[in-house]
Design an enzyme around this catalytic site. Sequence first.
Site, PDB file in Angstrom:
ATOM      1  CG  HIS A   1      45.507  40.882  39.649  1.00 19.11           C
ATOM      2  ND1 HIS A   1      46.828  41.297  39.687  1.00 19.11           N
ATOM      3  CD2 HIS A   1      44.931  41.402  40.769  1.00 19.11           C
ATOM      4  CE1 HIS A   1      47.028  42.034  40.774  1.00 19.11           C
ATOM      5  NE2 HIS A   1      45.890  42.098  41.454  1.00 19.11           N
TER       6      HIS A   1
ATOM      7  CB  CYS B   1      44.287  40.494  46.064  1.00 18.73           C
ATOM      8  SG  CYS B   1      44.137  41.603  44.655  1.00 18.73           S
ATOM      9  CG  HIS B   2      41.797  46.024  47.416  1.00 18.86           C
ATOM     10  ND1 HIS B   2      41.576  47.332  47.769  1.00 18.86           N
ATOM     11  CD2 HIS B   2      42.742  46.054  46.445  1.00 18.86           C
ATOM     12  CE1 HIS B   2      42.362  48.101  47.042  1.00 18.86           C
ATOM     13  NE2 HIS B   2      43.075  47.360  46.249  1.00 18.86           N
TER      14      HIS B   2
ATOM     15  CG  ASN C   1      50.341  41.912  43.035  1.00 17.97           C
ATOM     16  OD1 ASN C   1      49.710  40.889  43.181  1.00 17.97           O
ATOM     17  ND2 ASN C   1      49.805  43.133  43.095  1.00 17.97           N
TER      18      ASN C   1
END
Lengths: 466, 466, 466, 466
Positions: C214, C177-178, C155
């Site tokens: 995100h 990304c989870h 990130n």
Amino acid sequence: MAARMKTSVKIAILGGGGRYWAPVVLRDLALCPDLTGEVRLHDLGIEGVRASARTGRALFRHPDSRTTFRIRTTTDLKPALAGADFVVIGISPGPASMFANDLEIPLRHGILHTVGDTTGPAGISRALRAIPIFTAYAEAIAEHCPRAWVVNYANPMTLCTAALYAAFPGIRAFGCCHEVAAAKDRLAKLVAADTGAKRPPREAIHLDVAGVNHFTFALGARHAGRDLMPLVDREVQKPDAFGDATDYARDNAARGAFWDHRGLVGLDLYRRFGALGAAGDRHLVEFVPWYLAGGEASLHRWGVVVTPASFRAGTWTPAPGVTPAPNPLDPGTGLPKRLRPSGEEGVAQICALAGIRDLVTNVNLPNWGQMPQLPAGAVVETNAAFRADRVDPSVAPALPPALAALVRRVTEVQALTLQAGRERDFGLALQAVLLDPLCVFAPDRAETMLREMLTANRALLPGWNL
Amino acid sequence: MAARMKTSVKIAILGGGGRYWAPVVLRDLALCPDLTGEVRLHDLGIEGVRASARTGRALFRHPDSRTTFRIRTTTDLKPALAGADFVVIGISPGPASMFANDLEIPLRHGILHTVGDTTGPAGISRALRAIPIFTAYAEAIAEHCPRAWVVNYANPMTLCTAALYAAFPGIRAFGCCHEVAAAKDRLAKLVAADTGAKRPPREAIHLDVAGVNHFTFALGARHAGRDLMPLVDREVQKPDAFGDATDYARDNAARGAFWDHRGLVGLDLYRRFGALGAAGDRHLVEFVPWYLAGGEASLHRWGVVVTPASFRAGTWTPAPGVTPAPNPLDPGTGLPKRLRPSGEEGVAQICALAGIRDLVTNVNLPNWGQMPQLPAGAVVETNAAFRADRVDPSVAPALPPALAALVRRVTEVQALTLQAGRERDFGLALQAVLLDPLCVFAPDRAETMLREMLTANRALLPGWNL
Amino acid sequence: MAARMKTSVKIAILGGGGRYWAPVVLRDLALCPDLTGEVRLHDLGIEGVRASARTGRALFRHPDSRTTFRIRTTTDLKPALAGADFVVIGISPGPASMFANDLEIPLRHGILHTVGDTTGPAGISRALRAIPIFTAYAEAIAEHCPRAWVVNYANPMTLCTAALYAAFPGIRAFGCCHEVAAAKDRLAKLVAADTGAKRPPREAIHLDVAGVNHFTFALGARHAGRDLMPLVDREVQKPDAFGDATDYARDNAARGAFWDHRGLVGLDLYRRFGALGAAGDRHLVEFVPWYLAGGEASLHRWGVVVTPASFRAGTWTPAPGVTPAPNPLDPGTGLPKRLRPSGEEGVAQICALAGIRDLVTNVNLPNWGQMPQLPAGAVVETNAAFRADRVDPSVAPALPPALAALVRRVTEVQALTLQAGRERDFGLALQAVLLDPLCVFAPDRAETMLREMLTANRALLPGWNL
Amino acid sequence: MAARMKTSVKIAILGGGGRYWAPVVLRDLALCPDLTGEVRLHDLGIEGVRASARTGRALFRHPDSRTTFRIRTTTDLKPALAGADFVVIGISPGPASMFANDLEIPLRHGILHTVGDTTGPAGISRALRAIPIFTAYAEAIAEHCPRAWVVNYANPMTLCTAALYAAFPGIRAFGCCHEVAAAKDRLAKLVAADTGAKRPPREAIHLDVAGVNHFTFALGARHAGRDLMPLVDREVQKPDAFGDATDYARDNAARGAFWDHRGLVGLDLYRRFGALGAAGDRHLVEFVPWYLAGGEASLHRWGVVVTPASFRAGTWTPAPGVTPAPNPLDPGTGLPKRLRPSGEEGVAQICALAGIRDLVTNVNLPNWGQMPQLPAGAVVETNAAFRADRVDPSVAPALPPALAALVRRVTEVQALTLQAGRERDFGLALQAVLLDPLCVFAPDRAETMLREMLTANRALLPGWNL
């Protein structure tokens, strides 16, 4: 009356030894009372620029001249460009013999060009020769006069201008062409016929212009606030509007009047697609497959004739440089009694950019938004406002979708040609030829034709693997 | 093994009386163990749908059948569509005689079609007949089953699908075509030749597909994780790769093997432009001017033959409705001993949408982003993932610029055709014809040809002023 | 059962000495029966990579391990990358003390971050440190393994991935990304509550995902073919759906449960804008000005708490390299009895790319068409299909216009940040901060704050003029 | 000198009973020697238009008047519009009390507006009232005078103009605003200071303008061919350029000089982003969150003051129609001795469109390509050339990316507001408020505020469900 204040400028003329554009620019400068300063004539061969310099000096001494300029000659780009305010490009990419090759080789394969300097396999070939030259010009301008305004007169207009921007994206260049004047003249005639009054001057006709150079369309036309499109509609509806013009064309061909036409093709495009073709018919027919594919006989039906390769080869004397001398205003043979403006607008544009007087006219510029139907960055022709140190293209009215598609096809071929020329890539050049509307035979034949064309003109294709 | 749970669905088949698609769908349904429910057969004439119903019932009783469906017949759209989960469209827009007109009239004017159901003047004419039919279908779907998934099998695939979206933008329709299977088969053969192993099944070849229906390109190909493009490169480089195939073609023409070809055109497009033509050569040649303009003789050199109009007229019996009966699986003449899947993917797509098993395949959908080089909304063919109640097209790899330009030209002609059909506007239809790559003569002749074509088929052009 | 064939691959792990990502990747590899080969651990400090190597070897010897890999360690990029098939990046751009600076300095100026690793002034600062590192990585990959697939875990995900593409446009990288798993878990809970059955596994929930990392949204959700959005609608309409969660939040803050939340913000975005926020609320609140501007007290009302800088500084031991050791799976302290998968998808993606089994999941890639509402080339998060040697993003459903606008604002700030980082331009970085939704004070104050931030972390901003 | 030929035109003035715009237009018409004909004054209340008619007649009798017009009055749109050549719109959407509500309610929630007629929650509320009025106008124009040119003076300029185009896409309307004159005046002062000569007139300053109304930027500026941007650079670099202007602002606030400012914000935008804010600072601060979020005290530091709601309510007498009388040129109270032009450009634009003399000025039009950075169709403000029956916007120079992003945010809020107003959709209106840069609190509070605002002004929100 007191002497008018003149603005002093430095103007480089590339192709300054050429027989056509250099005298045009020098004459228009002589007739311009607002400018003075220095002209730098540049070309590959010193004889040509010296001849032009003699012409220039004679022009500035001519009784009709309203100004004077210092004239310098050089075969080196650096002194031509260093500190220049304006650069005028008026070269011919290769001698007339190469132009003749551009025409003759496709003809042997069945492809007819009426002009051959803009589009079609001939135009592609010419562009491939021009691209390295304009690339070198742009790099030199980036180095020596990056803020200069660059006026391009050379053909193929679109690709020469595009090559400048590709090599130096920050260049301030535009292409200047008076071809839409033909449409203005046609409309002026219609006005005169309609009103019975004197034919208005070309400048009094306002056209809403959109397209690419030599494949330009008028979407609106006005004179003194009057909408002229109803006059065009009336023309279309005349019973004999599209009558067979074969006799007229044959007569023109016989007497060598290769430039004459009746505007039938421009009008045919109007009735079929909704916008008036605003270039000479001999140019218009080269951008679509319909009028030329049937050969010269079916072309004559539209009143258009082919300028033969022999004419190109015969009247243009090749010279030991890119642009051959002598020029028609040679002081040795005597200047005309009265100097008349050339009808070209480059000097008026220079005046506007120098802050002398604003000008609205059509011009070739990268598409910054003026034609949202076409790819961003493609060089397009629309109206623009010239002001002190600034050219602002106007957003053009939208073309009818079918015409937008036809113009886009032209820009696609041009994009492939530009890339081919910059990368010296035969495969890409062949793709350009195949996508050109004049190419209707199989890829292997197109390859043969293109290889013959490029091989014949290889002297001006440095770095190509042919 | 316990009986598998079947999902119950209601499927309407429009063109359910047709001799080709209705039996295909019914047979594939019979072979699908996952579905059951109701099939509604709809067509203009009741005889056709009754014949199909008989076929269907026989199919579901066949020993190879793994399911059964209730079958209803109707000539009214409302009972066919009300509450339907799926709508399959398999009509033919007009009888074979009209298809013959589509081919013969252009031929008299010098325009050759190899197929004539997709593009060229013939494809435009066919589309103009299809558009009102598909407009009516879309309006009825919007009224009676707006959330149904609509599988279109009819040609011209792109314009039939586009007409559905134009009339009902919220429709959930896609076009299903197995034409790229030809490219998969070719690659499977190359794999077998290379490895010496058995030829892998078509489904084991993954293609990265982009284009429009019948003018589709493979930008990548893999088998079991192996990149197959080097095998294609090897083909291209064989000394005899592009040898003259005239004898082969003549032989095919003589024995009526109109569908056979060697894939030379797909390969020629690959070597010239960088992506493998992934449709039959007889389709590919209709989208560019190069292979057909020289007439049948020069076409044969590429191993491609023309399907003659006489064949169309002779083998397809016209019927008193849009889609003629009888069909080849007529229970009167006896069903085959073994039922085999048709090779079409519509039923597999229905299974995926019903939530039974995911599927990735090529499909025709409006451009929602999957081909950023083409206009938004134009119907394009790319891979897509089918899942429960959802189709997600994949972003296709970019076509080489010249191919993107060629495909864009097709979409431009299609956009004009769609508008012409919806507005019943002859002028727009003529623009479409003029912009089609097969049209290389003057607009007045194109007008004559098009008027002849539309007049001949006017019975299916309601509301046109011809 | 016979031993399964394993595919042999070379995997470089950059940040291989880090305490978080390297063990995650090594463990997931140990649990993967399909792969074997070589892992190259690379980091700035040799102690870290040696520790990871020990961990790795212990993992491969663990009874639950299903494979083994050779492990090499290096502090030099060349041997790590040469010939690599895959590159996994799992670095932290700077020590925890710098992360603490990212949080504390804005807080002094009144700007609160809940996370601070992605967006807001803290995310911008972190990105500016990461960009030169990722630029160097991309250049090394271009040199040593240009065809390798690059999996980024670091990130700020979007900008790290974008920096790779900016430096090497031909790179084959994606961000993994989870975070959307949070939304899947929520929906799985709703399914269980609704059906009374056991909670389905996360993998059984299919989401239609669109956004940026995100700040991702679910536009559709299905389980076993069932549309789950009606369950979400039911949640929104519950009378207490948006009740004050201050007590819950305070309790979480008190016990250090900084990651916990109730998904109220994701749901609030759904009711206001029409798509479900599909990331943790602590991330979502940082992308809009509404929830954080009122300070921590008004944030708690939404059940979200701030992860304090002191926690960052206290729990992350800074190390003498970019990525600090030790790691939580240190063999010295003993591995867990049972190895469990991390829940991250990188190894599954590697398997798919290696041709083992296809995978559809969400991933961060440049916008090639999958989100036509966002600028071409901006890194976005959508679903994609992973196959042998290929990732094909799906075209995402359109976001509601207001959400598209909010996401576009994020990409605009990211574009400015990327340019600022690449050109080391303070003015551009300040523009990014000013355009960030968390910045609501005057430019002069923003300048002061940013200068303090960059100065504090200048050790990782080589070449900046601060 | 012989009498000049006058062009006869029919001009409808909607809001013709208003106290501000109707007298402005009538006075400018009186001073224009080129036009004559008929003026139709239309408004909701007959008293207002009769008062304006008296004013108009007095103006045309004034010794300074250079023409005369017939004046008709009506409260019916049909006779006002039928056959009109020009329509001028100068309404105020609602009485001053509603304007006061627009300001006071947000203030109670902590949102400060300096003006409140354009953007922010107040501007959104005002737009929602204006949209049904402009929709009705557009529909009436489509019916009664579809080819009329429509000059809009009303605010919110962008959304009033956009509402016209949304309701009647073929309308020929533009928004006319003299706000950029502030920037011209500032530059004229700089020229005078620099040269020591007299301050040049506003018209002599040429600006390259881009943006949306009241959030417009000058990307270039010239006077007599001279580039003025270096003068702006010099201003920025003065040591005291951005000194605290609190005392100045407080003094202005105290004496009611709400319009005065020093241009510090426009200059701050220039130094931060690279283009000069070309509207009054009191407008500019409303488009970004930075200057107003800290309240009035921190605003004063920039020399800008708030126009209080009490001033709006107190000085504007509400009237029994949309636009209240009386007007400041009431013949009852006596006209001024000398008539001076208003400084507005509407009448000059009408002259240009009538074919009298070309004009280049800034104007608000849908984005047809003039700002490719912004969405197509969004109403933007750029330069344009006015000619006989035609307005051609110029392609504006590109804004620096960060400014383009800020302007795009404004257009996004406007698009949501337009849709909310047309569909009477509270949820969309709330989205607009949330996306407005002035809104930095949570969605539930924004909902409360917006509901209060719309409820207070519901009398002008017909059909809303509030």
